[in-house]
Design a protein around this motif. Sequence first.
Motif, mmCIF file in Angstrom:
data_model
loop_
_atom_site.group_PDB
_atom_site.id
_atom_site.type_symbol
_atom_site.label_atom_id
_atom_site.label_comp_id
_atom_site.label_asym_id
_atom_site.label_seq_id
_atom_site.Cartn_x
_atom_site.Cartn_y
_atom_site.Cartn_z
ATOM 1 N N GLU A 21 -8.525 5.601 6.969
ATOM 2 C CA GLU A 21 -9.920 5.419 7.348
ATOM 3 C C GLU A 21 -10.818 5.695 6.156
ATOM 4 N N VAL A 22 -11.868 4.862 6.022
ATOM 5 C CA VAL A 22 -12.882 5.063 4.985
ATOM 6 C C VAL A 22 -14.242 5.135 5.669
ATOM 7 N N SER A 23 -15.306 5.092 4.941
ATOM 8 C CA SER A 23 -16.645 5.290 5.496
ATOM 9 C C SER A 23 -17.093 4.150 6.412
ATOM 10 N N ASN A 28 -8.817 0.876 5.458
ATOM 11 C CA ASN A 28 -8.014 0.219 4.429
ATOM 12 C C ASN A 28 -6.559 0.346 4.838
ATOM 13 N N TYR A 29 -5.740 -0.576 4.368
ATOM 14 C CA TYR A 29 -4.293 -0.488 4.547
ATOM 15 C C TYR A 29 -3.659 -0.567 3.165
ATOM 16 N N HIS A 30 -2.764 0.377 2.899
ATOM 17 C CA HIS A 30 -2.137 0.479 1.588
ATOM 18 C C HIS A 30 -0.644 0.176 1.657
ATOM 19 N N TYR A 31 -0.153 -0.412 0.576
ATOM 20 C CA TYR A 31 1.279 -0.630 0.389
ATOM 21 C C TYR A 31 1.724 0.409 -0.631
ATOM 22 N N GLU A 32 2.262 1.517 -0.121
ATOM 23 C CA GLU A 32 2.586 2.667 -0.972
ATOM 24 C C GLU A 32 3.731 2.389 -1.939
ATOM 25 N N GLU A 33 4.543 1.372 -1.666
ATOM 26 C CA GLU A 33 5.675 1.034 -2.532
ATOM 27 C C GLU A 33 5.283 0.105 -3.679
ATOM 28 N N SER A 34 3.998 -0.136 -3.849
ATOM 29 C CA SER A 34 3.506 -1.020 -4.897
ATOM 30 C C SER A 34 4.057 -0.602 -6.257
ATOM 31 N N LEU A 35 4.392 -1.575 -7.071
ATOM 32 C CA LEU A 35 4.872 -1.295 -8.427
ATOM 33 C C LEU A 35 3.713 -1.047 -9.388
ATOM 34 N N LEU A 45 -11.723 -3.193 6.197
ATOM 35 C CA LEU A 45 -11.730 -3.900 7.478
ATOM 36 C C LEU A 45 -12.754 -3.204 8.371
ATOM 37 N N HIS A 46 -13.739 -3.963 8.797
ATOM 38 C CA HIS A 46 -14.879 -3.411 9.532
ATOM 39 C C HIS A 46 -14.800 -3.811 11.008
ATOM 40 N N PRO A 47 -15.330 -2.976 11.912
ATOM 41 C CA PRO A 47 -15.320 -3.329 13.330
ATOM 42 C C PRO A 47 -15.975 -4.672 13.659
ATOM 43 N N ASN A 48 -16.836 -5.189 12.771
ATOM 44 C CA ASN A 48 -17.436 -6.501 13.022
ATOM 45 C C ASN A 48 -16.493 -7.653 12.657
#
Length: 157
Positions: A21-23, A28-35, A45-48
């Motif tokens: 969650e951000v402001s 946001n969605y992260h791909y933690e395995e990114s090189l 990504l906003h509720p609208n």
Amino acid sequence: MLTFEEKEAIIQEFPELTRKEVSLKRVNYHYEESLYEKTTVIYHLHPNGNGFVYVGDLPQYEEANDKGLLNIREASADELRQLIKDSIAYLATEEEEVAEEEVEEEWKNKENSKLTLLQEDEMWNIYHGYNLEESFGSYAEAKAYLLEEGFRKVASK
């Protein structure tokens, strides 16, 4: 236009993504395995229903902004899934430096079709047997095309 909830349901089909969650109720969605240092796949990504997917400099997404982000406000379910797949593939594929000598790589898809990527002079050419399929000005463009078409590089022997 997909709702926020519909977009989140599609994004959650990708268990490799981590929700943060951000402001202003955005996520946001992260791909933690990114090189790479860059891990954000879905940005703000906003509720609208507005939001962005990171596509970097993939040539098939010319409409991406200078930060490599593509707006998904009007994206269909299938378009959103493809954007996410392409973003993850982009972040999961190591960029290779151009070698001084000519390069030849074998790429295969799930159906075991084989393409050959050859560096010839200044061009990167993709062959199916002896037939030229596509030609690109850089390795990155050729690799992006092959990944988009469902091919993966075969490990060197």
